[in-house]
Design a protein around this motif. Sequence first.
Motif, mmCIF file in Angstrom:
data_model
loop_
_atom_site.group_PDB
_atom_site.id
_atom_site.type_symbol
_atom_site.label_atom_id
_atom_site.label_comp_id
_atom_site.label_asym_id
_atom_site.label_seq_id
_atom_site.Cartn_x
_atom_site.Cartn_y
_atom_site.Cartn_z
ATOM 1 N N ALA A 65 36.565 40.858 27.390
ATOM 2 C CA ALA A 65 36.763 40.010 28.568
ATOM 3 C C ALA A 65 35.432 39.503 29.098
ATOM 4 O O ALA A 65 34.425 40.206 29.105
ATOM 5 C CB ALA A 65 37.497 40.785 29.658
ATOM 6 N N PHE A 66 35.420 38.233 29.522
ATOM 7 C CA PHE A 66 34.260 37.673 30.213
ATOM 8 C C PHE A 66 34.746 36.554 31.124
ATOM 9 O O PHE A 66 35.883 36.091 31.026
ATOM 10 C CB PHE A 66 33.198 37.169 29.233
ATOM 11 N N LYS A 67 33.893 36.115 32.016
ATOM 12 C CA LYS A 67 34.259 35.107 33.008
ATOM 13 C C LYS A 67 33.485 33.822 32.784
ATOM 14 O O LYS A 67 32.334 33.841 32.339
ATOM 15 C CB LYS A 67 33.990 35.621 34.427
ATOM 16 N N SER A 69 33.108 29.625 34.669
ATOM 17 C CA SER A 69 33.433 28.767 35.809
ATOM 18 C C SER A 69 33.630 27.356 35.278
ATOM 19 O O SER A 69 32.667 26.686 34.910
ATOM 20 C CB SER A 69 32.305 28.784 36.850
ATOM 21 N N LYS A 72 36.705 26.288 38.268
ATOM 22 C CA LYS A 72 36.922 27.491 39.057
ATOM 23 C C LYS A 72 36.746 28.713 38.166
ATOM 24 O O LYS A 72 36.828 28.613 36.933
ATOM 25 C CB LYS A 72 38.330 27.480 39.663
ATOM 26 N N PRO A 73 36.491 29.898 38.747
ATOM 27 C CA PRO A 73 36.331 31.110 37.927
ATOM 28 C C PRO A 73 37.574 31.389 37.088
ATOM 29 O O PRO A 73 38.698 31.326 37.584
ATOM 30 C CB PRO A 73 36.116 32.207 38.986
ATOM 31 N N ARG A 74 37.357 31.662 35.804
ATOM 32 C CA ARG A 74 38.467 31.970 34.903
ATOM 33 C C ARG A 74 38.127 33.210 34.089
ATOM 34 O O ARG A 74 36.969 33.399 33.697
ATOM 35 C CB ARG A 74 38.740 30.806 33.943
ATOM 36 N N ASP A 75 39.143 34.022 33.833
ATOM 37 C CA ASP A 75 38.972 35.196 32.988
ATOM 38 C C ASP A 75 39.358 34.826 31.555
ATOM 39 O O ASP A 75 40.495 34.447 31.287
ATOM 40 C CB ASP A 75 39.865 36.339 33.475
ATOM 41 N N HIS A 77 39.615 36.023 27.543
ATOM 42 C CA HIS A 77 39.749 37.221 26.708
ATOM 43 C C HIS A 77 39.639 36.817 25.242
ATOM 44 O O HIS A 77 40.426 35.991 24.763
ATOM 45 C CB HIS A 77 41.081 37.918 26.988
ATOM 46 N N LYS A 146 48.511 30.488 39.055
ATOM 47 C CA LYS A 146 48.097 31.473 38.041
ATOM 48 C C LYS A 146 48.984 31.380 36.788
ATOM 49 O O LYS A 146 49.655 32.334 36.401
ATOM 50 C CB LYS A 146 48.126 32.885 38.624
ATOM 51 N N THR A 182 48.346 40.838 31.704
ATOM 52 C CA THR A 182 47.536 40.586 32.892
ATOM 53 C C THR A 182 47.329 41.902 33.639
ATOM 54 O O THR A 182 48.246 42.709 33.749
ATOM 55 C CB THR A 182 48.240 39.569 33.815
#
Length: 342
Positions: A65-67, A69, A72-75, A77, A146, A182
């Motif tokens: 997992a990493f983030k 932008s 907007k911020p998104r996760d 995988h 979401k 999730t």
Amino acid sequence: MNVKLSHIFEEIISVDNLLFAWKEFEKGKKNKIDVLKFSERLMDNILSLHYDLASRTYAHGGYKAFKISDPKPRDIHKASVLDRLLHHAIYRVAYPYFDRKFICDSYSCRNGKGTHKAMSRFKQYHNEVSKNNTRTCWVLKCDIRKFFANIDHQILRDILEKHIEDEDLMWLLGEVVGSFNTEGKTGKGLPLGNLTSQLLVNIYMNEFDQYMKHVLKVKWYIRYADDFCMLSGNKKELEQLLSQTGDILKGKLELELHPDKVSIKTFSSGVDFLGWVHFPAYSVLRTSTKRRMMERIRKRLNDETVGSYLGMLKHGNGHLIREEIVSIQNGASGWIPSANKV
């Protein structure tokens, strides 16, 4: 007559298809450490994957997992190279069948579609509803809350079963779908990093698309991923559709509209859709989109980045922004556009 997918599991897991999938997967990734390591024993890895799939001993691995932008911020995988290779193998065989099932006005992650085609259709629909800008055109703009995180696994499997009678393929797709949950929501969510997720969410949302077009008979409807619009000359009609839309999404797909991203307004007042604010005679880049674009250009000033954004700006009133990009180019030391290189 609904012709179901059957007897394609063997095609998906065939060594030939896995090799073709590898060629597609490795594009732009050949220098990545994990890809290089996998390629060192390519045939051994592919034959091993083929055997595990054929014997149904394959099990999808976990994710890193990493983030990001964007904007907007998104996760994100990321699966292993082995699992991502399989995603490509599934996609290249299953995509053509499902793409034929989708409505014309679904534009995300489809060959020959994309944001530019969606915007062009949006403007076309405005002209039709407004009778070439002689009547008021109202737009209902919606966004799903979401989206990827709330895809329900059981509902997705039920939808897939309506199209697939190949039990082995259902087992394989079950492995892919069930490989991710999730956080805090068992049986919910698809990872943003999977190629298969792009296809699966379109299959999921096709249930909604078909209902809107063929049950509610909404003539002017466009969807791009979790953003969709409906156009009408009658505001009350859109208000009624908004109520029905929320009920359909919740009742059929366990999804909800984002309360802060739903609006009904006239086209002439400016409608924000796919990064542009659209007016009857022109479109302007959304302020946040422009800011993000300029930041990326300053960080990565090269032919590919600049060319990509200049191409995007052709689809709206972007001449002032193009001049700003040229100014950045001219002010950059040591960077020469490839067309001017000796």
